[in-house]
Design a protein around this motif. Structure first.
Motif, PDB file in Angstrom:
ATOM      1  N   GLY A 435     -27.474  69.098  79.997  1.00  0.00           N
ATOM      2  CA  GLY A 435     -26.405  68.381  79.316  1.00  0.00           C
ATOM      3  C   GLY A 435     -26.864  67.664  78.071  1.00  0.00           C
ATOM      4  O   GLY A 435     -28.005  67.799  77.631  1.00  0.00           O
ATOM      5  N   GLY A 436     -25.959  66.861  77.532  1.00  0.00           N
ATOM      6  CA  GLY A 436     -26.236  66.105  76.325  1.00  0.00           C
ATOM      7  C   GLY A 436     -26.876  64.765  76.613  1.00  0.00           C
ATOM      8  O   GLY A 436     -26.962  64.302  77.752  1.00  0.00           O
ATOM      9  N   THR A 463     -29.550  69.236  75.506  1.00  0.00           N
ATOM     10  CA  THR A 463     -29.144  69.945  74.293  1.00  0.00           C
ATOM     11  C   THR A 463     -29.588  69.212  73.036  1.00  0.00           C
ATOM     12  O   THR A 463     -29.546  69.781  71.943  1.00  0.00           O
ATOM     13  CB  THR A 463     -27.620  70.110  74.270  1.00  0.00           C
ATOM     14  N   PRO A 479     -31.964  75.248  76.335  1.00  0.00           N
ATOM     15  CA  PRO A 479     -30.982  76.024  77.110  1.00  0.00           C
ATOM     16  C   PRO A 479     -31.287  77.514  77.170  1.00  0.00           C
ATOM     17  O   PRO A 479     -31.078  78.152  78.211  1.00  0.00           O
ATOM     18  CB  PRO A 479     -29.666  75.746  76.366  1.00  0.00           C
ATOM     19  N   TYR A 496     -24.361  71.413  85.418  1.00  0.00           N
ATOM     20  CA  TYR A 496     -24.040  71.446  83.994  1.00  0.00           C
ATOM     21  C   TYR A 496     -23.106  70.274  83.666  1.00  0.00           C
ATOM     22  O   TYR A 496     -22.031  70.146  84.262  1.00  0.00           O
ATOM     23  CB  TYR A 496     -23.352  72.762  83.630  1.00  0.00           C
ATOM     24  N   ASN A 498     -20.567  68.818  81.298  1.00  0.00           N
ATOM     25  CA  ASN A 498     -19.710  69.528  80.357  1.00  0.00           C
ATOM     26  C   ASN A 498     -19.143  68.664  79.233  1.00  0.00           C
ATOM     27  O   ASN A 498     -18.476  69.180  78.351  1.00  0.00           O
ATOM     28  CB  ASN A 498     -18.564  70.187  81.130  1.00  0.00           C
ATOM     29  N   LEU A 501     -21.925  69.318  76.509  1.00  0.00           N
ATOM     30  CA  LEU A 501     -22.430  70.693  76.549  1.00  0.00           C
ATOM     31  C   LEU A 501     -21.274  71.669  76.360  1.00  0.00           C
ATOM     32  O   LEU A 501     -20.335  71.682  77.155  1.00  0.00           O
ATOM     33  CB  LEU A 501     -23.110  70.951  77.895  1.00  0.00           C
ATOM     34  N   GLN A 505     -21.752  77.681  76.044  1.00  0.00           N
ATOM     35  CA  GLN A 505     -23.175  77.633  76.349  1.00  0.00           C
ATOM     36  C   GLN A 505     -23.400  77.669  77.868  1.00  0.00           C
ATOM     37  O   GLN A 505     -24.365  78.273  78.347  1.00  0.00           O
ATOM     38  CB  GLN A 505     -23.799  76.365  75.757  1.00  0.00           C
TER      39      GLN A 505
END
Length: 669
Positions: A435-436, A463, A479, A496, A498, A501, A505
């Motif tokens: 994830g971010g 990411t 990734p 994940y 989201n 992200l 992806q």
């Protein structure tokens, strides 16, 4: 019939119609993904709810005020519900979308561009993958003519997927990575030209569920237009979540829909042959469905039962010839024909009950199951008398053999799937976070508490290529390196995140992990729940995760105490029946426990903040010999849920069994 005046039709690009029935958390994730995919296009979303009982309607009203909600007070079926949405839709294109789907950010723009560039296209389907990244073959299909259906029903399409004759049902001879003209679209994602649908009519309401997508696709072709498969637009379809497809009822309803389709579109000999083939297929597929369910659920246990019996037979033969009857003689035939199968069944049932077939595999059930089996058999044979005493030595050796066999089989499975033969009681599920930067910290704060089994967060793929301050986890890579990372670190589950992200992806990573047997869950934006193909971890579970009674292992122990305790009390009822304060109610209650309708021990009153339980015949107040007290009993219920062990149930039962059916401490829900 279209109810909107003509001037309101086609004023926006797209009308998205989602029919929902009791899949609230999938629907929420779907709507979140739709929000992100409609940023650059004019679109409306219409949710038609078919009388869900899980709070779906309230969730839509509270979290998606822009969504048009049609709240049905009954379940009129999939076709009629979609037509309700079509009747009020304003878009020049219509999309029928399942609630158990996730769309990518560019899914709708790609479809819009393709349809605008292909005026001969009446309808469009796209590439669908499941929650593990596997391509779903129903993304592209041919018309199920009698011969096409015959090849599919009897397995020829699976045996010869590249054959243009035998592989026609799912068009498996066509490259899934290229666009194609096809015949039949999937009802999970049907993008249609609104003007055409209003010309040929909406979905045929004769089809309650299944078959309506085939009928609609065929009517598009009959109208002189084409159906296309678009490979460069993708969705996740958690196949079977909105409508479970593994049941016998599904087989019956689906093939009944095929009969309706045949009667409507085929004639003469062709129709009669098709209907006869379908009726034969119902029985054939029903048999396959039963065999599949038995094999997938009980196959491992059945195989181990065969191994245990074979090993026991070999031990018996050795003991018989070299230890017990050196000078001649044999064990009676009923030992092999009756007692050995019973002993084998007991070993396997104990392994199953203690969780030896649950993953991740743990050491304790594999040792405890055979040990308890030996103790049980030895005790029973001692009580029965010397006739069965011949078997104890063989049973002891068989228990050791069962334990070694169980350890070996699970070690081999671990070696194949995780590259590690050994496992211990403390084994954890190894998880990778993707994830971010901002999202990782918030997910970590509640992730471990939400899982019903032990886990170890091995590391993170960020990411942004860095981690927030204070996060003491390893940054494992990028990734695009996820397949190598999963294999190297023996990852069992990927979560994940989201919010930051991109969904596209996530799709790329899911597809890259095919064949590695890795579970996947997605944390949708603005929510604390995880959605995956096998499990949804809901906010309620987050609140109850710290209660021991919420753990699967403890609940298995509780079921075991319920079953054994109710059985023993019912067996002794002719002797102890008069000791109950209300014998008739006590017998009825114990019978309900044995059937799984009630617990022996439960809460004094239902409590929404505690892990759910059925009504109990007793509660913890009986352990203290007290009556229900509104000032004390709620605290006892909380303590029971938080600190639960199976000995609490046994102790409560021992102290309060006479109150079963009514007495001190009892308070009905």
């Amino acid at each position: 019939m279209i109810t909107l005046p003509p001037e309101n039709l086609g004023v926006i690009d797209l009308s998205i119609i989602i029919v929902n029935y009791n899949v609230k958390h999938f629907l929420e994730q779907c709507l979140r993904s739709v929000q992100r995919a409609t940023v650059d296009i004019q679109a409306e979303v219409i949710v038609v709810d078919n009388n869900s009982q899980d709070g779906s309607q309230q969730m839509v009203r509270e979290k998606f005020a822009e969504v048009i909600l049609i709240d049905n007070q009954d379940n009129p079926g999939f076709s009629k519900a979609n037509n309700q949405g079509i009747d009020i839709a304003k878009g020049r294109y219509l999309l029928l979308l399942n609630p158990d789907t996730v769309v990518a950010e560019d899914t709708f723009t790609r479809c819009l561009t393709f349809m605008d560039q292909h005026p001969d296209a009446g309808a469009l389907g796209i590439k669908m993958i499941d929650g593990y990244g596997k391509f779903l073959p129903e993304s592209k299909r041919a018309l199920p003519t009698p011969w096409v259906s015959f090849y599919k029903i009897f397995g020829l399409s699976a045996l010869f997927p590249q054959s243009k004759r035998f592989g026609k049902y799912h068009l498996t001879f066509l490259d899934k990575e290229e666009n194609h003209e096809i015949e039949i679209l999937s009802g999970a994602f049907m993008w249609m030209r609104a003007s055409l649908i209003r010309e040929i009519g909406g979905l045929d309401e004769t089809f309650f569920m299944y078959g309506e997508d085939i009928d609609m696709s065929y009517r598009v072709i009959l109208a002189g237009m084409k159906n296309y498969y678009l490979s460069d637009a993708r969705i996740i379809h958690y196949k079977g979540e909105s409508t479970k497809t593994g049941s016998l009822n599904y087989v019956k309803v689906f093939y009944q829909a095929m009969i309706i389709f045949a009667k409507k579109h085929f004639g003469g000999t062709r129709k009669r042959f098709f209907i006869a083939a379908i009726r034969l297929a119902v029985y054939f597929r029903a048999l396959l469905a039963v065999l599949y369910r038995v094999t997938t659920r009980y196959g491992f246990a059945l195989l181990e039962g065969l191994i245990v019996y074979t090993g026991m037979y070999g031990i018996k033969a050795y003991w018989e010839h070299y230890i017990r009857f050196i000078e001649g003689g044999t064990y009676p035939p009923e030992f092999s024909q009756l007692y050995m199968p019973a002993y084998t069944l007991l070993f396997i049932v104990l392994l199953w009950t203690l969780g030896a077939y649950k993953r991740p595999f743990r050491l304790r059930p594999l040792v405890l199951g055979p040990f308890l089996g030996f103790i049980t058999i030895a005790t029973v044979t001692y009580m029965v008398g010397p006739i069965q005493n011949f078997s104890r030595a063989i049973v002891g050796l068989s228990a050791v053999f069962t334990m070694i066999m169980a350890l070996a089989t699970r070690g081999l499975i671990n070696q194949r799937q995780r590259g590690n033969f050994f496992f211990t009681e403390q084994s954890h599920r190894r998880i990778l976070l993707v994830g971010g930067l901002k999202e990782i910290q918030s997910v970590l704060s509640w992730l471990s508490a939400s899982y019903p089994y032990p886990l170890q967060v091995v590391g993170v793929i960020s990411t942004t290529n860095n981690l927030p301050d204070g996060v003491e986890l390893n940054l494992l890579g990028r990734p695009e390196e996820i397949r190598q990372i999963v294999r190297l670190y023996q990852i069992e589950e990927v979560v994940y995140c989201n919010a930051q992200l991109p969904t596209n992806q996530i799709f790329d990573m899911l597809e890259s992990l095919q064949g590695l047997n890795v579970d996947a869950k997605i944390v949708p934006p603005d929510t604390e729940s995880l959605v995956g193909p096998q499990q949804i971890l809901q906010p309620f579970q987050l609140a109850t995760a710290n209660y021991l009674l919420a753990q699967p292992e403890q609940r298995r122990h509780k079921r075991w105490v319920d079953g054994l305790g109710a059985f023993l009390l019912l067996v002794t009822f002719p002797i102890l029946g008069l000791a109950y304060r209300q014998p008739a109610k006590a017998f009825q209650g114990l019978w309900q426990v044995l059937r799984g309708k009630k617990h022996l021990v439960g809460y004094s009153k239902p409590a929404s903040h505690l892990p759910p339980l059925k009504e109990g015949l007793l509660n913890l107040a009986h352990r203290l010999g007290k009556a229900y007290d509104p000032n004390i009993s709620p605290a006892l219920d909380d303590f029971y849920a938080r600190e639960y062990t199976w000995t609490m149930d046994v102790d409560t039962l021992f102290n309060g069994w006479r109150s079963i059916g009514g007495g001190h401490g009892r308070n009905k829900a």
